[in-house]
Design a protein around this motif. Sequence first.
Motif, PDB file in Angstrom:
ATOM      1  N   LEU A  86      -1.220  -3.121 -10.605  1.00  0.00           N
ATOM      2  CA  LEU A  86      -2.638  -2.970 -10.916  1.00  0.00           C
ATOM      3  C   LEU A  86      -2.846  -2.331 -12.289  1.00  0.00           C
ATOM      4  N   LYS A  87      -1.949  -1.430 -12.653  1.00  0.00           N
ATOM      5  CA  LYS A  87      -2.068  -0.731 -13.931  1.00  0.00           C
ATOM      6  C   LYS A  87      -1.652  -1.618 -15.100  1.00  0.00           C
ATOM      7  N   PHE A 144      -8.894  -1.403  -6.823  1.00  0.00           N
ATOM      8  CA  PHE A 144      -8.459  -2.648  -6.183  1.00  0.00           C
ATOM      9  C   PHE A 144      -9.516  -3.090  -5.189  1.00  0.00           C
ATOM     10  N   TYR A 145      -9.428  -4.343  -4.803  1.00  0.00           N
ATOM     11  CA  TYR A 145     -10.257  -4.893  -3.719  1.00  0.00           C
ATOM     12  C   TYR A 145      -9.345  -5.769  -2.886  1.00  0.00           C
ATOM     13  N   ALA A 202     -10.062 -16.737  -6.123  1.00  0.00           N
ATOM     14  CA  ALA A 202     -10.647 -15.417  -6.332  1.00  0.00           C
ATOM     15  C   ALA A 202      -9.598 -14.335  -6.556  1.00  0.00           C
ATOM     16  N   ALA A 203      -8.398 -14.540  -6.024  1.00  0.00           N
ATOM     17  CA  ALA A 203      -7.374 -13.487  -6.031  1.00  0.00           C
ATOM     18  C   ALA A 203      -6.695 -13.316  -7.380  1.00  0.00           C
ATOM     19  N   ASP A 204      -6.219 -12.102  -7.614  1.00  0.00           N
ATOM     20  CA  ASP A 204      -5.351 -11.809  -8.759  1.00  0.00           C
ATOM     21  C   ASP A 204      -3.903 -11.638  -8.318  1.00  0.00           C
ATOM     22  N   TYR A 205      -3.718 -11.105  -7.120  1.00  0.00           N
ATOM     23  CA  TYR A 205      -2.381 -10.855  -6.576  1.00  0.00           C
ATOM     24  C   TYR A 205      -2.322 -11.370  -5.141  1.00  0.00           C
ATOM     25  N   PRO A 257      -9.315  -5.698  -9.604  1.00  0.00           N
ATOM     26  CA  PRO A 257      -8.378  -6.765  -9.239  1.00  0.00           C
ATOM     27  C   PRO A 257      -8.399  -7.017  -7.736  1.00  0.00           C
ATOM     28  N   VAL A 258      -8.311  -8.293  -7.366  1.00  0.00           N
ATOM     29  CA  VAL A 258      -8.373  -8.684  -5.957  1.00  0.00           C
ATOM     30  C   VAL A 258      -6.974  -8.939  -5.413  1.00  0.00           C
ATOM     31  N   LEU A 259      -6.620  -8.220  -4.358  1.00  0.00           N
ATOM     32  CA  LEU A 259      -5.378  -8.431  -3.631  1.00  0.00           C
ATOM     33  C   LEU A 259      -5.689  -9.325  -2.442  1.00  0.00           C
TER      34      LEU A 259
END
Length: 204
Positions: free
Chosen positions: A171-172, A60-61, A105-108, A32-34
Amino acid sequence: MSFTLNIQILEKKITMTSDEAKKKLDVKTEAPVLLSLGGTRFDKGLDILLDALSQVKEPFYLLIAGAEQGINRATIEDKIKGYQSQVKMVLRYLSIEEVDLCLTAADYIVLPYRKAFDGASGPLAEGVGYGKCIVGANHGSLGKLIEEHHIGYTFESEDCMSLAKVLTCALKNGFEYDEYAKKYRESLTVDNFQRSYLNVYLEK
């Protein structure tokens, strides 16, 4: 972020997938992208996020995108020594197209703002426009928006351990918009966004 930029971002339709955006940004990860979006001013708390991530064990990334300001590259590089392979920095002013790529691109979207920051957040509005989960400090209008509209997670302001725990949970477990969040996202259409600003000025 300026008012003009917010309007342009809200008007833009997403025309690519997250994987395509990652490729254009040279973000090579399955995690997942932060996203930390915007200038690295001290009051926006990037250092709090970097300290918190040193305690996060979930994959994470981190994408840091925005102008180098109060927290400089040297400070960032020092704080990410334990996980530097999981970080990409784009430390400069971004074009509208680059902001679009980052948000896609981000998830969060992570907003670790200090208590001194209690204004409107462009990255929050833009993140919601893209349907992203918002992770933000729980003080002031920022925390109120996130909690009332169910658009993400909040953590104790200026507390990196609290942020680490919340990021681990996010993330979990992931995140999906419920009806409250979807309704708030719909309220951020261009017409409603412009109308809300017009009403503010008419009231003065």
